[in-house]
Design an enzyme around this catalytic site. Structure first.
Site, PDB file in Angstrom:
ATOM      1  N   ASN A  12       0.955  -1.162   0.074  1.00 25.96           N
ATOM      2  CA  ASN A  12       0.032  -0.065   0.018  1.00 25.96           C
ATOM      3  C   ASN A  12       0.887   1.205   0.115  1.00 25.96           C
ATOM      4  O   ASN A  12       1.579   1.707   1.054  1.00 25.96           O
ATOM      5  CB  ASN A  12      -0.643  -0.134   1.105  1.00 25.96           C
ATOM      6  CG  ASN A  12      -1.650   1.152   1.307  1.00 25.96           C
ATOM      7  OD1 ASN A  12      -1.950   2.030   0.208  1.00 25.96           O
ATOM      8  ND2 ASN A  12      -2.302   1.469   2.483  1.00 25.96           N
ATOM      9  N   LYS A  14      -0.009   4.151  -0.633  1.00 23.44           N
ATOM     10  CA  LYS A  14      -0.764   5.464   0.072  1.00 23.44           C
ATOM     11  C   LYS A  14      -0.260   6.755  -0.727  1.00 23.44           C
ATOM     12  O   LYS A  14      -0.288   6.356  -1.986  1.00 23.44           O
ATOM     13  CB  LYS A  14      -0.300   5.687   1.400  1.00 23.44           C
ATOM     14  CG  LYS A  14      -0.314   4.660   2.382  1.00 23.44           C
ATOM     15  CD  LYS A  14      -0.076   4.729   3.731  1.00 23.44           C
ATOM     16  CE  LYS A  14       0.104   3.625   4.627  1.00 23.44           C
ATOM     17  NZ  LYS A  14       0.061   3.921   6.070  1.00 23.44           N
ATOM     18  N   HIS A  96      -9.590   1.403   4.959  1.00 28.53           N
ATOM     19  CA  HIS A  96      -8.541   1.522   5.653  1.00 28.53           C
ATOM     20  C   HIS A  96      -8.661   2.479   6.865  1.00 28.53           C
ATOM     21  O   HIS A  96      -9.572   3.476   6.689  1.00 28.53           O
ATOM     22  CB  HIS A  96      -7.349   2.039   4.648  1.00 28.53           C
ATOM     23  CG  HIS A  96      -5.970   2.127   5.174  1.00 28.53           C
ATOM     24  ND1 HIS A  96      -5.651   2.963   6.148  1.00 28.53           N
ATOM     25  CD2 HIS A  96      -4.859   1.159   5.004  1.00 28.53           C
ATOM     26  CE1 HIS A  96      -4.128   2.617   6.469  1.00 28.53           C
ATOM     27  NE2 HIS A  96      -4.031   1.792   5.917  1.00 28.53           N
ATOM     28  N   GLU A  98      -6.948   4.801   7.587  1.00 28.67           N
ATOM     29  CA  GLU A  98      -6.828   6.350   7.495  1.00 28.67           C
ATOM     30  C   GLU A  98      -8.053   6.984   6.566  1.00 28.67           C
ATOM     31  O   GLU A  98      -8.334   8.052   6.779  1.00 28.67           O
ATOM     32  CB  GLU A  98      -5.620   6.427   6.488  1.00 28.67           C
ATOM     33  CG  GLU A  98      -4.372   6.254   7.411  1.00 28.67           C
ATOM     34  CD  GLU A  98      -3.091   5.730   6.484  1.00 28.67           C
ATOM     35  OE1 GLU A  98      -3.019   5.581   5.278  1.00 28.67           O
ATOM     36  OE2 GLU A  98      -2.029   5.272   7.377  1.00 28.67           O
ATOM     37  N   GLU A 161      -5.627  -4.579  10.922  1.00 26.54           N
ATOM     38  CA  GLU A 161      -4.685  -3.671  10.940  1.00 26.54           C
ATOM     39  C   GLU A 161      -4.748  -2.603  12.249  1.00 26.54           C
ATOM     40  O   GLU A 161      -5.769  -1.773  12.207  1.00 26.54           O
ATOM     41  CB  GLU A 161      -4.703  -2.555   9.727  1.00 26.54           C
ATOM     42  CG  GLU A 161      -4.379  -3.437   8.567  1.00 26.54           C
ATOM     43  CD  GLU A 161      -3.633  -2.508   7.601  1.00 26.54           C
ATOM     44  OE1 GLU A 161      -2.560  -2.666   7.055  1.00 26.54           O
ATOM     45  OE2 GLU A 161      -4.259  -1.350   7.138  1.00 26.54           O
ATOM     46  N   GLY A 167       2.319   2.527  10.806  1.00 29.99           N
ATOM     47  CA  GLY A 167       3.376   3.706  10.694  1.00 29.99           C
ATOM     48  C   GLY A 167       3.761   4.012  11.986  1.00 29.99           C
ATOM     49  O   GLY A 167       4.543   5.225  11.957  1.00 29.99           O
ATOM     50  N   SER A 199       3.118  -1.822  10.687  1.00 29.52           N
ATOM     51  CA  SER A 199       4.603  -1.482  10.845  1.00 29.52           C
ATOM     52  C   SER A 199       5.495  -3.122  10.519  1.00 29.52           C
ATOM     53  O   SER A 199       6.295  -3.210  11.136  1.00 29.52           O
ATOM     54  CB  SER A 199       5.002  -1.401  12.314  1.00 29.52           C
ATOM     55  OG  SER A 199       4.474  -0.133  12.599  1.00 29.52           O
TER      56      SER A 199
HETATM   57  C1  PEP Z   1      -0.910   0.290   6.153  1.00 31.93           C
HETATM   58  O1  PEP Z   1      -0.807   1.297   5.219  1.00 31.93           O
HETATM   59  O2  PEP Z   1      -1.931  -0.199   6.012  1.00 31.93           O
HETATM   60  C2  PEP Z   1       0.183   0.082   6.714  1.00 31.93           C
HETATM   61  C3  PEP Z   1       0.218  -0.922   7.715  1.00 31.93           C
HETATM   62  O3  PEP Z   1       1.338   0.885   7.067  1.00 31.93           O
HETATM   63  P1  PEP Z   1       2.601   0.649   7.726  1.00 31.93           P
HETATM   64  O4  PEP Z   1       3.190  -0.665   7.348  1.00 31.93           O
HETATM   65  O5  PEP Z   1       3.472   1.896   7.169  1.00 31.93           O
HETATM   66  O6  PEP Z   1       2.460   0.452   9.178  1.00 31.93           O
END
Ligand code: PEP
Length: 237
Positions: A12, A14, A96, A98, A161, A167, A199
């Site tokens: 992803n 983003k 997601h 976000e 998640e 992040g 992460s």
């Molecule tokens: C995500 O964007 O869903 C995500 C898990 O980001 P990261 O791996 O940077 O934590």
């Protein structure tokens, strides 16, 4: 989604461009046996045509990071499942955290997006997970986020998640991930594909993929560097 029971790795990106030129990124992925995983790249909308064209000649598939719940109409700035399908996109990330947080997407809207996505033959990747404040009550949160109506659940890929792990460098513990995946499987379907995200990086991917019930990984930051995405693919048991 994908053949057999290979692990699924979703990159992803983003609202970021990956490090270096796209063609170099694809060439790095070419160098190794990424066919050992079901690899999906999820770029921003503007990069979808280029990444879809590359995917035709390569081993990965393409996801959108979002999709509208209607197929067409007066929805300025939006992109539909129909448009994504015509482009050759395989599916879309939906819900997601976000988007839940910054775009105020709720479970009702997310449910509608899942429906149109599946109707168009696309695979939805439904992101679920508790915030830091909801940590003690994660079961109730996950139950609510996976209570779907008019959705063929066998067509949905789930991505657990925890919001506090995205992040932050603060990956959930193996025990927590194992417990959550078992719980999610019990309230969804025993055959559901359930990924972990939060992460993930080249160093922790192998142990995360070894947790019973983890069918793959959704990777944000670490997927922007081809070498690190490759290392995550290679970590597949
Ligand atoms: C995500 O964007 O869903 C995500 C898990 O980001 P990261 O791996 O940077 O934590």
């Amino acid at each position: 989604m994908g053949a057999g029971q290979q692990k699924i790795i979703i990159a992803n990106w983003k609202m970021n461009k990956p490090d270096g030129a796209l063609e170099e990124f694809f060439q790095t992925l070419d160098q190794e046996q990424t066919e050992l995983v079901d690899l999906y790249l999820a770029p921003a909308f503007t990069m979808l045509p280029t990444v879809c064209a590359a995917a035709n000649m390569r081993k990965f598939k393409v996801l959108a990071q979002n999709v509208h719940h209607q197929l067409q109409g007066a929805y300025t700035g939006e992109v539909s499942s129909l448009m994504l399908r015509e482009l050759g996109v395989a599916g879309a990330i939906i819900g997601h955290s976000e988007r839940r947080i910054h775009c105020h997407e709720d479970d009702e809207l997310i449910n509608a997006k899942l429906q149109t996505c599946i109707q168009q033959g696309l695979t939805p990747v439904l992101c679920v997970g508790e915030t830091a404040a909801q940590r003690a009550d994660f079961r109730a949160v996950l139950r609510q986020q996976t209570t779907l109506s008019g959705v063929d659940i066998s067509k949905v890929v789930f991505a657990y998640e925890p919001v506090w792990a995205i992040g932050t460098g603060d990956t959930a513990s193996d025990e927590h991930i194992h417990a959550v995946h078992a719980y999610l499987r019990s309230i969804t379907a025993t055959t559901a594909r359930i990924l972990y995200g939060g992460s993930v990086n080249a160093n922790n991917a192998r142990s995360l993929l070894n947790i019973a019930g983890v069918d793959g990984l959704l990777v944000g930051g670490a997927s922007l560097v081809a070498a690190s995405l490759l290392a995550i693919c290679r970590a597949t048991p």
